[in-house]
Scaffold this motif. Structure first.
Motif, PDB file in Angstrom:
ATOM      1  N   ALA A   1       0.820  -1.214   0.000  1.00 34.16           N
ATOM      2  CA  ALA A   1       0.000   0.000   0.000  1.00 34.16           C
ATOM      3  C   ALA A   1       0.854   1.265   0.000  1.00 34.16           C
ATOM      4  O   ALA A   1       0.403   2.321  -0.444  1.00 34.16           O
ATOM      5  N   SER A   2       2.084   1.168   0.504  1.00 33.23           N
ATOM      6  CA  SER A   2       2.960   2.336   0.571  1.00 33.23           C
ATOM      7  C   SER A   2       4.367   1.853   0.878  1.00 33.23           C
ATOM      8  O   SER A   2       4.577   0.685   1.215  1.00 33.23           O
ATOM      9  N   TRP A   3       5.332   2.764   0.785  1.00 35.00           N
ATOM     10  CA  TRP A   3       6.716   2.400   1.130  1.00 35.00           C
ATOM     11  C   TRP A   3       6.830   2.071   2.614  1.00 35.00           C
ATOM     12  O   TRP A   3       7.598   1.193   3.009  1.00 35.00           O
ATOM     13  N   GLY A   4       6.064   2.769   3.423  1.00 37.21           N
ATOM     14  CA  GLY A   4       6.070   2.487   4.861  1.00 37.21           C
ATOM     15  C   GLY A   4       5.553   1.080   5.143  1.00 37.21           C
ATOM     16  O   GLY A   4       6.085   0.363   5.993  1.00 37.21           O
ATOM     17  N   ALA A   5       4.523   0.677   4.392  1.00 39.70           N
ATOM     18  CA  ALA A   5       3.968  -0.668   4.569  1.00 39.70           C
ATOM     19  C   ALA A   5       4.986  -1.724   4.142  1.00 39.70           C
ATOM     20  O   ALA A   5       5.132  -2.763   4.798  1.00 39.70           O
TER      21      ALA A   5
END
Ligand code: CA
Length: 458
Positions: free
Chosen positions: A99-103
């Protein structure tokens, strides 16, 4: 050191991890799912796996790799869909959309055993920051290995339409007055990237600073999910953002903005995103790692045949992957960019390239490029200066731990890659940027000294 990094960036990283669901938003914003094309999938076959010699047979056939639905992920998707992973015995590769780079960072932290991923696609230097425990929960070091580069080019700087004709282009000399005027106003020039202290942040910072604009003092530079940035650009509250294909196409086509520059113009044949995996997975599965690399190398060669680019667009556009119309991908993949403001680029050497560029290998992970990312992190205060002191001894020690170009070379040899396509040196040598700045990997401090705008004092 961890404290130092936290002081500057942890809050931003937490914000990104919490606020971003960019992939989900991206889907919604990019419009209808494409027509299913059919016939593009090559089912992995038992025969294919049976071609692998007993000596090279992977220890496992299953692995979970994370990806972000942007053009950088194409070699992973093509390796799976065209049966290149299966050909080398990796018959059960799961590609998990993040879903995102953080995920992605959170999922590699827990690994596939915890329901996460074993590795996948990364902006740089995320694998090094994760290895050092600088962006992980509780600052826990999770050793990772960089195994190959996935792509060069395919990214750029988008500018809101209201600035058309203002002189904001690759060069900024004619636009200085606009930045000064906005700086003095209640609404300074506002720009965004999708994750702090990695590629897209570096590209927009490099471009601004080369034009005499200090990204930390003269404008507001934020971390915002792509789709949110586009929405803000539409309503006039976002002036610029650093982004990858297929956004440049959509932004110009939907008359939201224009492209000031492609990253291929800022630094031709630049390092972009990479495949990196948890070191423990690679250490436990050395043959499976090489099998994955061989599949990706074959996919990268397939991707770089422009006769395949229509089929490549059709495969990656599918609902399971990017979930975008095929036509937003095809032109950029062919090196055709409508930049807006009447500027056209039609040059295959500036398209997303996966296997080779004008400088040689794209796939091979040069240690000198890791060193540029670390040096640029020092430039902007994301990493302390001691990484590049004493001829960058600390940076080089970290890179030697993380960058496993030796595994890439072994895999390339096993795959029968021509000796001419296997770089002899871990350094690509001196790099030159559009403004004439030079990065000599033998002397990163000299590069920092040569730059006018920076946070570090050297
Ligand atoms: Ca990128």
């Amino acid at each position: 050191m961890a404290e130092f990094f936290n002081q500057f960036s942890r809050r931003k990283f937490i914000f990104t991890a919490g606020a971003s669901a960019s992939a989900v938003l991206l889907k919604g914003c990019l419009g209808n799912p494409p027509e299913t094309t059919g016939g593009t999938q090559t089912a992995p076959t038992a025969e294919a796996a049976a071609n692998v010699s007993a000596e090279q047979a992977p220890e496992v056939t299953k692995v979970n790799l994370g990806y972000i639905p942007i053009v950088e992920a194409a070699p992973l998707i093509i390796a799976k869909e065209k049966g290149f992973f299966a050909k080398y015995g990796m018959t059960n590769v799961e590609l998990a959309k993040q879903a995102s780079w953080g995920a992605a960072r959170d999922n590699v932290e827990i690994g596939s055993a915890g329901g996460g991923i074993d590795g996948g696609q990364w902006q740089m230097p995320m694998p090094h920051l994760i290895t050092e425990g600088l962006i992980t929960k509780g600052n826990k070091p999770i050793p990772m290995y960089v195994l190959c580069q996935l792509i060069t080019h395919g990214n750029g700087i988008a500018i809101a339409n209201k600035h058309q004709g203002s002189g904001i282009g690759l060069e900024l000399a004619k636009a200085k007055a606009i930045f000064s005027k906005l700086k003095a106003s209640p609404t300074p020039f506002t720009a965004a990237q999708t994750f702090p202290a990695v590629n897209q942040d570096f590209w927009i910072r490099y471009w601004l600073a080369a034009g005499g604009i200090d990204p930390d003092a003269d404008i507001k530079l934020l971390t915002v999910p792509s789709a949110q940035t586009v929405a803000n650009m539409k309503t006039g509250t976002m002036d610029a953002f650093s982004t990858g294909d297929p956004w440049p196409f959509r932004i110009v086509k939907d008359k939201i903005g224009y492209m000031a520059a492609l990253t291929a113009e800022i630094w031709k044949n630049h390092p972009e995103e990479y495949l990196a995996m948890r070191a423990d997975w690679v250490d436990q599965h050395p043959k499976a790692t090489k099998a994955l690399l061989k599949g990706i190398m074959e996919a990268q060669q397939w991707c770089d045949n422009f006769d395949n680019r229509k089929e490549m667009s059709e495969i990656v556009a599918q609902r399971a992957y990017f979930n975008v119309p095929v036509d937003v991908l095809l032109d950029p993949f062919m090196g055709k960019y409508d930049m807006g403001e009447g500027r056209q680029i039609d040059d295959r050497s500036m398209a997303a390239l996966y296997w080779k560029d004008e400088k040689g290998s794209v796939s091979y992970p040069y240690k000198s490029h890791d060193l540029w990312f670390i040096t640029e992190s020092v430039r902007w205060g994301f990493l302390p200066k001691d990484y590049i002191e004493n001829n960058a001894a600390k940076a080089k020690a970290l890179i030697d731990k993380v960058n496993r170009e030796d595994i890439w070379k072994e895999a390339a040899k096993e795959a029968g890659i021509a000796a001419a396509d296997i770089p002899a040196s871990t350094s690509r040598g001196v790099e030159e940027f559009f403004d004439g700045a030079k990065f000599d990997p033998e002397n990163p401090e000299a590069y920092l000294k040569s730059l006018q705008i920076k946070k570090v004092s050297v």
